[in-house]
Design a protein around this motif. Sequence first.
Motif, PDB file in Angstrom:
ATOM      1  N   LEU A  18     -83.209  -2.077  29.714  1.00 20.61           N
ATOM      2  CA  LEU A  18     -82.917  -2.798  28.706  1.00 20.61           C
ATOM      3  C   LEU A  18     -83.928  -3.275  27.886  1.00 20.61           C
ATOM      4  O   LEU A  18     -83.747  -3.650  26.732  1.00 20.61           O
ATOM      5  CB  LEU A  18     -81.802  -3.858  28.708  1.00 20.61           C
ATOM      6  N   LEU A  19     -85.219  -3.354  28.328  1.00 20.02           N
ATOM      7  CA  LEU A  19     -86.134  -3.999  27.685  1.00 20.02           C
ATOM      8  C   LEU A  19     -87.223  -2.709  27.184  1.00 20.02           C
ATOM      9  O   LEU A  19     -88.048  -2.926  26.426  1.00 20.02           O
ATOM     10  CB  LEU A  19     -87.264  -4.841  28.771  1.00 20.02           C
ATOM     11  N   ASP A  20     -86.612  -1.697  27.548  1.00 18.82           N
ATOM     12  CA  ASP A  20     -87.692  -0.454  26.910  1.00 18.82           C
ATOM     13  C   ASP A  20     -86.694   0.434  25.947  1.00 18.82           C
ATOM     14  O   ASP A  20     -85.760   1.063  26.325  1.00 18.82           O
ATOM     15  CB  ASP A  20     -87.829   0.406  28.218  1.00 18.82           C
ATOM     16  N   HIS A  21     -87.017   0.323  24.893  1.00 21.88           N
ATOM     17  CA  HIS A  21     -86.376   1.079  23.613  1.00 21.88           C
ATOM     18  C   HIS A  21     -86.449   2.419  23.653  1.00 21.88           C
ATOM     19  O   HIS A  21     -85.334   3.193  23.535  1.00 21.88           O
ATOM     20  CB  HIS A  21     -87.366   0.345  22.454  1.00 21.88           C
ATOM     21  N   GLY A  22     -87.345   2.964  24.273  1.00 16.82           N
ATOM     22  CA  GLY A  22     -87.590   4.577  24.430  1.00 16.82           C
ATOM     23  C   GLY A  22     -86.590   4.991  25.519  1.00 16.82           C
ATOM     24  O   GLY A  22     -85.747   5.872  25.522  1.00 16.82           O
ATOM     25  N   SER A  23     -86.420   4.252  26.670  1.00 18.79           N
ATOM     26  CA  SER A  23     -85.630   4.465  27.822  1.00 18.79           C
ATOM     27  C   SER A  23     -83.943   4.411  27.287  1.00 18.79           C
ATOM     28  O   SER A  23     -83.194   5.413  27.369  1.00 18.79           O
ATOM     29  CB  SER A  23     -85.779   3.622  28.893  1.00 18.79           C
ATOM     30  N   ILE A  24     -83.641   3.448  26.340  1.00 18.99           N
ATOM     31  CA  ILE A  24     -82.430   3.297  25.893  1.00 18.99           C
ATOM     32  C   ILE A  24     -81.929   4.488  24.947  1.00 18.99           C
ATOM     33  O   ILE A  24     -81.074   5.347  25.122  1.00 18.99           O
ATOM     34  CB  ILE A  24     -82.149   2.168  25.147  1.00 18.99           C
ATOM     35  N   LYS A  25     -83.060   4.880  24.152  1.00 18.25           N
ATOM     36  CA  LYS A  25     -82.632   6.002  23.161  1.00 18.25           C
ATOM     37  C   LYS A  25     -82.706   7.481  23.976  1.00 18.25           C
ATOM     38  O   LYS A  25     -81.938   8.230  23.725  1.00 18.25           O
ATOM     39  CB  LYS A  25     -83.874   6.080  21.974  1.00 18.25           C
ATOM     40  N   HIS A  26     -83.604   7.360  25.079  1.00 19.54           N
ATOM     41  CA  HIS A  26     -83.493   8.701  25.680  1.00 19.54           C
ATOM     42  C   HIS A  26     -82.269   9.127  26.409  1.00 19.54           C
ATOM     43  O   HIS A  26     -81.784  10.185  26.256  1.00 19.54           O
ATOM     44  CB  HIS A  26     -84.690   8.549  27.095  1.00 19.54           C
ATOM     45  N   ILE A  27     -81.601   7.939  26.900  1.00 22.95           N
ATOM     46  CA  ILE A  27     -80.255   7.889  27.655  1.00 22.95           C
ATOM     47  C   ILE A  27     -79.238   8.421  26.798  1.00 22.95           C
ATOM     48  O   ILE A  27     -78.312   9.294  27.028  1.00 22.95           O
ATOM     49  CB  ILE A  27     -80.101   7.008  28.493  1.00 22.95           C
ATOM     50  N   LEU A  28     -79.278   7.833  25.455  1.00 21.00           N
ATOM     51  CA  LEU A  28     -78.127   8.091  24.657  1.00 21.00           C
ATOM     52  C   LEU A  28     -78.308   9.443  24.101  1.00 21.00           C
ATOM     53  O   LEU A  28     -77.231  10.181  24.008  1.00 21.00           O
ATOM     54  CB  LEU A  28     -78.099   6.852  23.447  1.00 21.00           C
ATOM     55  N   ASP A  29     -79.402   9.866  23.707  1.00 19.13           N
ATOM     56  CA  ASP A  29     -79.989  11.195  22.973  1.00 19.13           C
ATOM     57  C   ASP A  29     -79.280  12.275  24.152  1.00 19.13           C
ATOM     58  O   ASP A  29     -78.570  13.242  23.671  1.00 19.13           O
ATOM     59  CB  ASP A  29     -81.077  11.411  22.845  1.00 19.13           C
ATOM     60  N   GLU A  30     -79.594  12.126  25.399  1.00 16.98           N
ATOM     61  CA  GLU A  30     -79.307  12.839  26.410  1.00 16.98           C
ATOM     62  C   GLU A  30     -77.738  13.162  26.592  1.00 16.98           C
ATOM     63  O   GLU A  30     -77.080  14.218  26.719  1.00 16.98           O
ATOM     64  CB  GLU A  30     -80.057  12.374  27.823  1.00 16.98           C
ATOM     65  N   SER A  31     -77.079  11.971  26.463  1.00 19.87           N
ATOM     66  CA  SER A  31     -75.793  11.882  26.523  1.00 19.87           C
ATOM     67  C   SER A  31     -74.832  12.489  25.528  1.00 19.87           C
ATOM     68  O   SER A  31     -74.027  13.212  25.539  1.00 19.87           O
ATOM     69  CB  SER A  31     -75.226  10.618  26.603  1.00 19.87           C
ATOM     70  N   VAL A  32     -75.498  12.449  24.242  1.00 19.80           N
ATOM     71  CA  VAL A  32     -74.959  13.117  23.185  1.00 19.80           C
ATOM     72  C   VAL A  32     -75.248  14.487  23.125  1.00 19.80           C
ATOM     73  O   VAL A  32     -74.225  15.305  22.876  1.00 19.80           O
ATOM     74  CB  VAL A  32     -75.918  12.495  21.869  1.00 19.80           C
ATOM     75  N   THR A  33     -76.349  14.913  23.724  1.00 18.47           N
ATOM     76  CA  THR A  33     -76.558  16.666  23.797  1.00 18.47           C
ATOM     77  C   THR A  33     -75.369  17.028  24.667  1.00 18.47           C
ATOM     78  O   THR A  33     -74.883  17.900  24.715  1.00 18.47           O
ATOM     79  CB  THR A  33     -77.981  16.712  24.452  1.00 18.47           C
ATOM     80  N   GLU A  34     -75.132  16.297  26.090  1.00 17.36           N
ATOM     81  CA  GLU A  34     -74.091  16.602  27.121  1.00 17.36           C
ATOM     82  C   GLU A  34     -72.885  16.767  26.363  1.00 17.36           C
ATOM     83  O   GLU A  34     -71.858  17.675  26.497  1.00 17.36           O
ATOM     84  CB  GLU A  34     -73.953  15.836  27.990  1.00 17.36           C
ATOM     85  N   ILE A  35     -72.431  15.650  25.459  1.00 14.53           N
ATOM     86  CA  ILE A  35     -71.019  15.790  24.846  1.00 14.53           C
ATOM     87  C   ILE A  35     -71.019  16.959  23.873  1.00 14.53           C
ATOM     88  O   ILE A  35     -70.069  17.720  23.927  1.00 14.53           O
ATOM     89  CB  ILE A  35     -70.771  14.503  24.130  1.00 14.53           C
TER      90      ILE A  35
END
Length: 191
Positions: A18-35
Amino acid sequence: MQEKKAETANKNAKKANLLDHGSIKHILDESVTEIVKSRGYVEDVRMSNIRLLLGTIIIVIALVAQFYKKKFPENRDFLIGCIVLYIVFNGILQLVIYTKEKNAILFTYPPAGSVTSTGLVVSSKLPRFSDLYTLTIASADPKSISAGKPVELTKSVTQWFTKDGVLVEGLFWKDVETLINDYATEPKKKK
């Protein structure tokens, strides 16, 4: 038996620092792609292939300049040509990224059996020092008659993550699917 299911769920859970901005965005973007892919959209990788081709050309130019048969004073003009080509192709690559990709995380073809003739461009933004994640779905060809108006979702990432950094996929999937449905039911442009 239930312990094994809980262990499997914990292993499959998407966890971000949660302290890593890039990690948060990466997980959300990856999930959007799956959806989006789960909704029948097939990824259009042409833009990625163009970037890879340009990158390969740039690397070949650098390698040819580095390992050319003649040594420096004799190959001066050849090196200048390689440097110019390197700069030109890097400029083209940056132009493609800046004009075509922008913040896009996914390009798609239209789903099979669809009446629309354009795919989607899914873009996301998570500004630095902000918790507001913006997801935009637009037409891959905005000038097409079948293109819908872009739809956007802006929400705090705190609504989708637990305090331990685990993505609550059910909530996130619901929000993204609602956005996809909004795009699909949006009235089409009239020419």
